[in-house]
Write a protein that holds these residues in place. Structure first.
Motif, PDB file in Angstrom:
ATOM      1  N   GLY A  39       0.796  -1.221   0.000  1.00 58.68           N
ATOM      2  CA  GLY A  39       0.000   0.000   0.000  1.00 58.68           C
ATOM      3  C   GLY A  39       0.823   1.261   0.000  1.00 58.68           C
ATOM      4  N   GLY A  40       2.043   1.231  -0.549  1.00 58.44           N
ATOM      5  CA  GLY A  40       2.900   2.408  -0.562  1.00 58.44           C
ATOM      6  C   GLY A  40       2.304   3.554  -1.354  1.00 58.44           C
ATOM      7  N   ALA A  41       2.928   4.721  -1.248  1.00 56.23           N
ATOM      8  CA  ALA A  41       2.398   5.921  -1.895  1.00 56.23           C
ATOM      9  C   ALA A  41       2.382   5.794  -3.409  1.00 56.23           C
ATOM     10  N   SER A  42       3.347   5.048  -3.963  1.00 57.54           N
ATOM     11  CA  SER A  42       3.454   4.930  -5.412  1.00 57.54           C
ATOM     12  C   SER A  42       3.278   3.485  -5.830  1.00 57.54           C
ATOM     13  N   ALA A  43       2.463   3.274  -6.866  1.00 57.73           N
ATOM     14  CA  ALA A  43       2.299   1.933  -7.404  1.00 57.73           C
ATOM     15  C   ALA A  43       3.605   1.412  -7.989  1.00 57.73           C
ATOM     16  N   ARG A  44       4.493   2.307  -8.431  1.00 60.17           N
ATOM     17  CA  ARG A  44       5.768   1.909  -9.019  1.00 60.17           C
ATOM     18  C   ARG A  44       6.746   1.397  -7.978  1.00 60.17           C
ATOM     19  N   GLY A  45       6.503   1.734  -6.700  1.00 56.82           N
ATOM     20  CA  GLY A  45       7.442   1.432  -5.644  1.00 56.82           C
ATOM     21  C   GLY A  45       8.449   2.541  -5.484  1.00 56.82           C
ATOM     22  N   ASP A  46       9.177   2.506  -4.387  1.00 58.20           N
ATOM     23  CA  ASP A  46      10.138   3.580  -4.121  1.00 58.20           C
ATOM     24  C   ASP A  46      11.488   3.323  -4.759  1.00 58.20           C
ATOM     25  N   GLY A  47      11.632   2.215  -5.478  1.00 58.89           N
ATOM     26  CA  GLY A  47      12.875   1.943  -6.195  1.00 58.89           C
ATOM     27  C   GLY A  47      13.829   1.046  -5.467  1.00 58.89           C
ATOM     28  N   SER A  48      13.533   0.709  -4.181  1.00 48.69           N
ATOM     29  CA  SER A  48      14.501  -0.122  -3.463  1.00 48.69           C
ATOM     30  C   SER A  48      13.880  -1.052  -2.437  1.00 48.69           C
ATOM     31  N   THR A  49      12.963  -0.536  -1.588  1.00 52.42           N
ATOM     32  CA  THR A  49      12.527  -1.337  -0.443  1.00 52.42           C
ATOM     33  C   THR A  49      11.078  -1.804  -0.520  1.00 52.42           C
ATOM     34  N   ASP A  50      10.236  -1.171  -1.322  1.00 48.87           N
ATOM     35  CA  ASP A  50       8.845  -1.611  -1.407  1.00 48.87           C
ATOM     36  C   ASP A  50       8.776  -3.035  -1.950  1.00 48.87           C
ATOM     37  N   GLN A  51       7.713  -3.734  -1.538  1.00 47.90           N
ATOM     38  CA  GLN A  51       7.479  -5.078  -2.057  1.00 47.90           C
ATOM     39  C   GLN A  51       6.194  -5.084  -2.868  1.00 47.90           C
ATOM     40  N   CYS A  52       6.259  -5.735  -4.013  1.00 51.73           N
ATOM     41  CA  CYS A  52       5.095  -5.847  -4.893  1.00 51.73           C
ATOM     42  C   CYS A  52       4.909  -7.306  -5.299  1.00 51.73           C
ATOM     43  N   SER A  53       3.693  -7.609  -5.689  1.00 49.45           N
ATOM     44  CA  SER A  53       3.455  -8.898  -6.336  1.00 49.45           C
ATOM     45  C   SER A  53       3.406  -8.658  -7.847  1.00 49.45           C
ATOM     46  N   LEU A  54       3.726  -9.699  -8.598  1.00 49.44           N
ATOM     47  CA  LEU A  54       3.630  -9.638 -10.056  1.00 49.44           C
ATOM     48  C   LEU A  54       2.760 -10.791 -10.523  1.00 49.44           C
ATOM     49  N   SER A  55       1.667 -10.455 -11.231  1.00 55.52           N
ATOM     50  CA  SER A  55       0.808 -11.478 -11.825  1.00 55.52           C
ATOM     51  C   SER A  55       1.082 -11.528 -13.321  1.00 55.52           C
ATOM     52  N   ALA A  56       1.410 -12.718 -13.814  1.00 52.99           N
ATOM     53  CA  ALA A  56       1.706 -12.919 -15.231  1.00 52.99           C
ATOM     54  C   ALA A  56       0.580 -13.707 -15.880  1.00 52.99           C
ATOM     55  N   LEU A  57       0.623 -13.822 -17.189  1.00 58.70           N
ATOM     56  CA  LEU A  57      -0.374 -14.568 -17.952  1.00 58.70           C
ATOM     57  C   LEU A  57       0.233 -15.882 -18.437  1.00 58.70           C
ATOM     58  N   GLN A  58      -0.510 -16.958 -18.251  1.00 52.33           N
ATOM     59  CA  GLN A  58      -0.050 -18.268 -18.704  1.00 52.33           C
ATOM     60  C   GLN A  58      -0.458 -18.486 -20.166  1.00 52.33           C
ATOM     61  N   PRO A  59       0.522 -18.585 -21.076  1.00 54.64           N
ATOM     62  CA  PRO A  59       0.154 -18.743 -22.490  1.00 54.64           C
ATOM     63  C   PRO A  59      -0.325 -20.178 -22.767  1.00 54.64           C
ATOM     64  N   PRO A  60      -1.157 -20.340 -23.810  1.00 57.15           N
ATOM     65  CA  PRO A  60      -1.567 -21.693 -24.167  1.00 57.15           C
ATOM     66  C   PRO A  60      -0.390 -22.446 -24.803  1.00 57.15           C
ATOM     67  N   PRO A  61      -0.500 -23.781 -24.903  1.00 54.92           N
ATOM     68  CA  PRO A  61      -1.607 -24.593 -24.395  1.00 54.92           C
ATOM     69  C   PRO A  61      -1.424 -24.880 -22.911  1.00 54.92           C
ATOM     70  N   PRO A  62      -2.504 -25.316 -22.191  1.00 54.87           N
ATOM     71  CA  PRO A  62      -3.871 -25.418 -22.729  1.00 54.87           C
ATOM     72  C   PRO A  62      -4.485 -24.041 -22.917  1.00 54.87           C
ATOM     73  N   ALA A  63      -5.676 -24.029 -23.503  1.00 50.76           N
ATOM     74  CA  ALA A  63      -6.353 -22.766 -23.786  1.00 50.76           C
ATOM     75  C   ALA A  63      -6.554 -21.973 -22.501  1.00 50.76           C
ATOM     76  N   ASN A  64      -6.305 -20.670 -22.570  1.00 45.99           N
ATOM     77  CA  ASN A  64      -6.439 -19.788 -21.411  1.00 45.99           C
ATOM     78  C   ASN A  64      -6.944 -18.435 -21.895  1.00 45.99           C
ATOM     79  N   PRO A  65      -8.137 -18.420 -22.505  1.00 43.90           N
ATOM     80  CA  PRO A  65      -8.623 -17.172 -23.092  1.00 43.90           C
ATOM     81  C   PRO A  65      -8.754 -16.101 -22.023  1.00 43.90           C
ATOM     82  N   PRO A  66      -8.429 -14.852 -22.361  1.00 46.76           N
ATOM     83  CA  PRO A  66      -8.065 -14.315 -23.687  1.00 46.76           C
ATOM     84  C   PRO A  66      -6.556 -14.324 -23.948  1.00 46.76           C
ATOM     85  N   VAL A  67      -5.806 -15.059 -23.111  1.00 40.05           N
ATOM     86  CA  VAL A  67      -4.346 -15.035 -23.213  1.00 40.05           C
ATOM     87  C   VAL A  67      -3.902 -15.740 -24.500  1.00 40.05           C
TER      88      VAL A  67
END
Length: 462
Positions: free
Chosen positions: A102-130
């Motif tokens: 919940g830091g002030a910036s979504a980008r993070g402060d450049g060194s100490t903030d922690q963020c999660s990263l959600s990626a997209l799983q490409p097919p196969p198997p089918a994973n629309p709309p990916v």
């Protein structure tokens, strides 16, 4: 750059979160407690601050959230479907960054903030709309509006300013070139923006999860619970309990509607005030703090003096103080001290078949608080002694009297009067005993009937 150590903290209280729904299938993996996008960009591309002026991929809203609420100041696992708008085709290796602290910036402060990263799983198997447009391990998107579901761990439950909804700062990033290889899709450093503008961020993004503040329990006690008029010094005890099982709160204010600010050292309405020491103190989850103070309670008989104490605390992530209140009552009772009536026979005439005796009547007020009003004076032998009257009706004659009523008796004072009663007898040697009873009311409207007796002895004169 070496990847950060990753950890997952599951709160013991997580089961208390309400409104859970069956989990939807995620559209890709989420890496927790990693670097935020600014740190990744600095590491992989070079210096400079991200300005994120492009708008190719952005999150517009969140729906289908689970849980529906969270306790402010705690962390929890969030599953949500994010409505995602893509305005250009062939956007490769799309990444969704969430500043879970919940830091002030979504980008993070450049060194100490922690963020999660959600990626997209490409097919196969089918994973629309990916889609898999570039043949690497990270999913791609063409233009359109899509619903993408992710599960994000360790989200800080913190309300967005002016709302009671969860604030979840986020950014999106992508690659414009198919030749930028992304492998694997669980390393946030694979999802760097191509340039400082090729990203979108929302620092105040809200998710429809209701942020519930901690509850505060306030208890107030007083000793003693009764005073004889006009009152006295009472000792009050205030207990403040943080009913949250997970969040710490801090004392912000303790105010009494009769005795003022209990955290103000200049408050002259109270003494022996230990509440002063609580100003700003933390209360641990489930913890209780206690303080006492003394104050004057006064009033008239029958009064119930009730005062209200309100305690407020602050909590991280909650915009407004959390408050609770409690009452305590003291009853004022009457100081009733029965008056005294004294009757004395002062003189008689010489022995004869008819004797005029003079009696003195004194009503003594023994109260130090209340004045008295004498309403009636009645003798068992002479009847009403407040006015002269002939013998009759079973009573002897009152020849004269100064015992008029009503008459007021001051605090700790007395009133005196006399009357002459005529005693008629067929003997010359006799004793005559009679009793006067007063009807008295004090200033608190408490009634009483004091009485006194006197004896007249008549004997033959030698």
């Amino acid at each position: 750059m070496a990847a950060r150590a990753m950890s997952v903290a599951i709160l013991a209280g997580a089961g208390a979160l309400v409104g859970a729904r069956p989990a939807l299938a995620d559209n890709g993996p989420t890496t927790e407690n990693g670097a935020c996008m600014q740190e990744v960009f600095t590491s992989e591309v070079g210096g400079g601050s991200l300005n994120c002026t492009a708008n190719d991929v952005r999150i517009s809203s969140a729906t289908s959230v689970s849980p529906a609420s969270c306790i402010a100041g705690t962390t929890f696992d969030l599953t949500a479907t994010f409505q995602t708008v893509v305005t250009a085709s062939s956007r490769y290796d799309v990444g969704f960054w969430f500043n879970t602290e919940g830091g002030a910036s979504a980008r993070g402060d450049g060194s100490t903030d922690q963020c999660s990263l959600s990626a997209l799983q490409p097919p196969p198997p089918a994973n629309p709309p990916v889609l898999d447009l570039d043949g690497d391990a990270c999913g791609d998107l063409n233009s359109g509006t899509y619903s993408l579901t992710f599960t994000i761990e360790d989200v800080l439950c913190q309300a967005a300013p002016g709302t009671n909804l969860l604030r979840l700062p986020n950014c999106t990033s992508w690659h414009n070139k198919a030749g930028t290889v992304c492998d694997p899709n669980t390393d946030e450093f694979e999802f760097f923006p191509d340039t400082k503008s090729k990203c979108v961020c929302d620092d105040n993004f809200t998710v429809p999860v209701v942020v519930v503040p901690a509850e505060l329990l306030v208890v107030k006690r007083v000793t003693p619970t009764t005073f004889v008029e006009p009152g006295g010094i009472a000792t009050y005890t205030v207990e403040i309990t943080n009913q949250s099982g997970t969040a710490t709160v801090n004392i912000d204010s303790i105010d009494d509607d009769l005795y003022g600010d209990l955290l103000d050292p200049t408050n002259t309405d109270v003494t022996d005030n230990t509440c002063l020491a609580l100003d700003g103190d933390p209360i641990a989850p489930g913890g209780t703090v206690t303080c006492t103070f003394k104050a004057l309670v006064d009033g008239d008989p029958g009064d119930v003096v009730t005062d209200i104490v309100e305690a407020c605390v602050t909590q991280v992530g909650v915009p407004n103080p959390i408050c609770g209140d409690a009452t305590a009552s003291v009853t004022i009772t009457d100081e009733f001290v029965p008056p005294t009536l004294i009757k004395t026979a002062l003189s008689t005439a010489n022995c004869s078949m008819q004797v005029d005796a003079t009696y003195q009547v004194v009503v003594q007020n023994n109260s130090t608080q209340d004045t008295l009003t004498v309403n009636t004076l009645t003798d068992n032998r002479f009847g009403n002694i407040t006015a002269p009257h002939a013998a009759g009706g079973g009573f002897e004659q009152v020849v004269s009297t100064t015992c008029t009523v009503p008459r007021t008796v001051p605090v700790s004072g007395s009133t005196t009067c006399s009357f002459v009663g005529r005693i008629v007898s067929n003997q010359c040697d006799f004793s005559h005993v009679n009793t006067v009873t007063g009807g008295v009311t004090d200033s608190d409207n408490v009634q009483s009937t004091p009485s006194g007796s006197a004896t007249v002895t008549v004997s033959t004169t030698p």
